[in-house]
Design an enzyme around this catalytic site. Structure first.
Site, short mmCIF file in Angstrom:
data_model
loop_
_atom_site.label_atom_id
_atom_site.label_comp_id
_atom_site.label_asym_id
_atom_site.label_seq_id
_atom_site.Cartn_x
_atom_site.Cartn_y
_atom_site.Cartn_z
N TRP A 256 24.57 9.14 48.29
CA TRP A 256 25.66 8.36 48.87
C TRP A 256 26.66 7.94 47.79
O TRP A 256 27.86 7.87 48.04
CB TRP A 256 25.08 7.12 49.56
CG TRP A 256 26.12 6.17 50.10
CD1 TRP A 256 26.71 6.21 51.33
CD2 TRP A 256 26.68 5.03 49.43
NE1 TRP A 256 27.60 5.18 51.46
CE2 TRP A 256 27.60 4.44 50.31
CE3 TRP A 256 26.49 4.46 48.18
CZ2 TRP A 256 28.33 3.29 49.99
CZ3 TRP A 256 27.22 3.32 47.83
CH2 TRP A 256 28.13 2.75 48.74
N HIS A 257 26.15 7.68 46.58
CA HIS A 257 27.04 7.22 45.51
C HIS A 257 27.96 8.31 44.99
O HIS A 257 29.01 8.00 44.43
CB HIS A 257 26.21 6.66 44.34
CG HIS A 257 25.70 5.27 44.59
ND1 HIS A 257 24.55 5.01 45.30
CD2 HIS A 257 26.20 4.06 44.23
CE1 HIS A 257 24.36 3.70 45.35
NE2 HIS A 257 25.35 3.10 44.72
N GLY A 258 27.58 9.56 45.13
CA GLY A 258 28.46 10.61 44.63
C GLY A 258 27.87 11.99 44.81
O GLY A 258 26.64 12.16 44.91
N PHE B 131 33.29 5.62 45.06
CA PHE B 131 32.23 5.91 46.01
C PHE B 131 32.69 5.69 47.44
O PHE B 131 31.95 5.98 48.36
CB PHE B 131 31.00 5.06 45.71
CG PHE B 131 30.53 5.17 44.28
CD1 PHE B 131 30.46 6.40 43.67
CD2 PHE B 131 30.18 4.04 43.56
CE1 PHE B 131 30.04 6.52 42.36
CE2 PHE B 131 29.74 4.16 42.25
CZ PHE B 131 29.69 5.38 41.65
#
Length: 489
Positions: free
Chosen positions: A330-332, A489
């Site tokens: 989800w962060h990248g 993000f």
């Protein structure tokens, strides 16, 4: 429009005056329309081309939630839920992970064929919509809550659009639950002197964290060390790793303070998002303190639906790992983020295994007539656990920060040289790093006293203090505003 710029200050001042003027002379409804329009304008200032995306996804989720609430057939309700999840994750997957998928497909083709493969620019998404990870999760959670029967479908289309697009939390959170924010838009807006003072205090604290601590550590230590670690000693590289731990906390919690303070000045209260995370005594405790809105979202909408801890121990460890792997992704769109999630999943699994072993030992002691005290009840051992947890989190931060695994290996190898010369660590920089980290361990009551004293101070005193903060920010600010870490993000 970065929160740490004069442009945002001018924008917010205009919104503040306009919002409360409308409340006084026109009523709450025109104020909601005004806030929605300025929120869309705030988003359009980043990239107006993606404005239809947030409007369309909000509209579809609003309509699907109402349809789910009216529908009585379980199969049809489930089909509509799948549709909204697929739509939201489809948007998120295409805009954020399409390029990542293409690059990995090209790498796999090259591995299988032995011929180099590349992806043309025509097939790439040039720039993902800012904040898509945040507003997608917020809107999707609303439909899930309605499906579960935990929340009635909202009657007001306007208020729902504002819930998703409200500018203080739009770009980088916190991830506000519909049950927390929608009722506030239904009530008559109000702002007391105490709430106004608290909002100003939070904005000032957030700017100090960002401009004075985070930006200075990034520009003068972290960016340099992570770019060319081979040019620095082991002690300096280690200081750079500690510096990044301090930078990302001050950066993100500073943003959150500004967001919470801005919303509060508009009569809206957001939930707390940080609670001194480097005081955590294990990885599970870290996630109870770090980015609380994300960790609770992952728990409620991913970990528990996967089965949580209701099955076997092996199934629980599997659920923890899946949750954190997806949390890392989800962060990248990078394998580095996935590995960062793996490290935290591993830390959570080890923490649970240790706690279960302690629980079994305590139960065995009670059956034998003895009282088995928790090993963490002893202060020195608890302090050691805090120290170990902090260093494990710092180790994981390396993979979060670097662009490639080879760069992470280079950093770890440089630390392994154990060299100690440190010409690049002037006392001022060491002091900033110390303040950023040690502030975690200031007793909560001292912070509450400072906050209470500011809130209780007369308006001229508050103004004088804020003026001094503004002077300090001006002196500490870099030539160009440094973007917030979590904006990517």
């Amino acid at each position: 429009m970065l929160f740490n710029t004069l442009r945002y200050a001018e924008f917010f001042a205009a919104v503040f005056v306009g919002s409360w003027a409308l409340v006084r002379y026109a009523g709450a409804w025109p104020r909601l329309v005004f806030l929605l329009l300025v929120s869309y304008g705030f988003y359009a200032a980043w990239d107006w081309r993606y404005l239809p995306l947030i409007f369309a996804s909000s509209t579809v989720d609003f309509l699907l939630a109402r349809a789910i609430a009216r529908e009585e057939r379980p199969r049809a309700r489930r089909a509509m839920l799948i549709a909204t999840v697929a739509l939201n994750l489809g948007f998120l997957g295409f805009f954020k992970y399409w390029n990542f998928a293409l690059e990995n497909a090209a790498a796999l083709c090259a591995l299988l064929t032995g011929e180099p493969a590349s992806v043309g620019h025509a097939f790439r998404v040039l720039l993902p919509p800012v904040g898509i990870s945040f507003f997608t999760f917020e809107s999707m959670s609303y439909v899930v809550d309605v499906y579960r029967g935990e929340l009635p479908p909202h009657k007001s289309y306007l208020r729902y659009l504002l819930f998703v697009a409200f500018f203080p939390h739009l770009v980088a959170g916190p991830i506000v639950r519909p049950r927390d924010l929608l009722p506030q838009f239904e009530r008559a807006p109000s702002l007391t002197l105490e709430e106004g003072g608290e909002g100003l205090f939070l904005v000032a604290i957030g700017l100090v964290k960002k401009v004075v601590l985070s930006d200075q550590l990034a520009l003068n230590l972290v960016d340099r060390v992570f770019e060319r670690p081979e040019n620095y000693s082991a002690l300096e590289v280690l200081a750079g790793v500690y510096g990044y731990a301090a930078q990302i906390y001050c950066d993100f919690s500073g943003y959150t303070d500004i967001a919470i303070g801005s919303a509060l000045l508009l009569g809206v209260r957001f939930p707390k998002n940080f609670d001194a995370p480097y005081k955590a005594h294990n990885v599970a405790d870290f996630w109870r303190r770090w980015h609380i809105s994300l960790s609770t979202w992952l728990r409620d909408y991913l970990y528990i639906p996967l089965g949580g801890n209701r099955g076997s121990e092996l199934a629980t460890y599997r659920n923890l790992m899946i949750t954190m792997l997806l949390g890392g992704l989800w962060h990248g769109a990078s394998w580095n983020f996935v590995f960062w999630g793996f490290l935290h999943g591993l830390g959570l699994a080890v923490t649970r295994a240790f706690q279960r072993a302690v629980q079994r030992r305590r139960s065995a002691g009670e059956r034998g007539g003895a009282t088995a005290s928790s090993p963490l009840s002893r202060v020195p051992l608890r302090a050691l656990c805090v120290l170990l947890t902090f260093h494990y989190v710092c180790f994981a931060w390396i993979f979060f920060r670097v662009p490639t695994f080879s760069q992470a290996v280079l950093i770890l190898r440089q630390i392994g040289t154990l060299t100690t010369f440190h010409p690049n660590l002037p006392p001022v920089l060491v002091a900033l790093l110390g303040v950023a980290l040690l502030s975690h361990y200031v007793p909560e009551r001292l912070y509450e006293r400072a906050r209470g004293a500011f809130i209780a101070a007369p308006a001229p005193v508050q103004g004088a203090l804020l003026f001094l903060v503004a002077i300090g920010l001006h002196e500490a600010a870099s030539a160009a505003a440094v973007p917030f870490v979590y904006f990517q993000f």
